[in-house]
Write a protein that holds these residues in place. Sequence first.
Motif: not given
Length: 362
Positions: A257-259, A266-268, A278-286, A306-311
């Motif tokens: 999970v990348e926050t 993100v690359v790491q 699988t990596v889930a990217v949730v932080g606002a990323t450029g 993933v937005v809002e934890g897909d909740a």
Amino acid sequence: MQIKGAVVHEKGQEFKIENVELAEPKANEVLVKVVAAGVCHTDAVARDQIIPVQLPAVLGHEGSGIVEKVGSSVTTVEPGDHVVLSFSSCGHCENCLTGHPASCIYLTEFNFGGKMQDGTHRISQGDQEVSTFFGQSSFGTYAVSNERNVVKVDKEVDLRLLGPLGCGIQTGAGTVINKLQPEFGSSIAVFGCGAVGLSAVMAAKIRGCSKIIAVDVHENRLELAKELGATHVINGSKVDTVEEIRKITDGGTHYAVETTGVSPVVVQSVQSLRSLGTVAVVGATGEVTLNVQQDLLNEGRSIVAVVEGDAIPQLFIPQLIEYYKNGQFPFDKLVKFYDLEEINEAFADSGKGITIKPILTM
């Protein structure tokens, strides 16, 4: 009615506590007396216009409070109910109807467009219309919100704590529980130990992950990560993060999970995965530069956003509260309370990493 609200008038300007007018709720809306509201990075990027929101605006999107009045068509809550305010969605697009309201096709319009779902405003200051944020604007003493934002919660739990479940904590926990759904005994790395990342750590423990690796550059956050369920911690400023994760997991993690939203991190997070990870990217990323052949194709790795934890907030937030009551999800350890008048101090402390999850009390 006249209320107090934290108003942003210009890009990057500090919040000012001012009187504003709040209109009556319409048929499908709810008037909530706000008890508390979480401070989230999304509020900061809106204040600074990294995400453009029409100014002036009253921000705040992790509100909790008590229902004071309901519109004529509201059926899910009534006056006196304790509620959490979450994100705004339409309820009738394909994504909403298939159980993914956080991917509502109107998500940007309804949450960042500054208006309610009918295209009008509820907040004003003299002749000036004031933008609403996430269909709620909970940095104020009262809020008008669409019924779909509103989640009824257990009255036995301290209502002041619960606002952050509406966004940040829901995002971290939901990314693991709803989206990644790691198998019992699998491994996961969480990049960034703020409120979102630490919520992901707690959720990974609930899911039974055998190796939960927390990555950050602040030792105090890494210590808290261990307390909350991390089996290993890595200070990314001191070691080669990818190499360390591969050693710990004998080749890489099943999930990540990348926050942070920091492009090299993100690359790491991608390179730390094992084959088919699988990596889930949730932080606002450029912009992020990847070698698709080496970093993805050769290993069969996946990146998901993933937005809002897909909740579905009305289902997931009560679930998180039950985990909290059972001692499985102690998110109260992330929290520090501030008065509404201390809002600028709360944002400063959050930005410096002094406080993981500030909550403003009204």
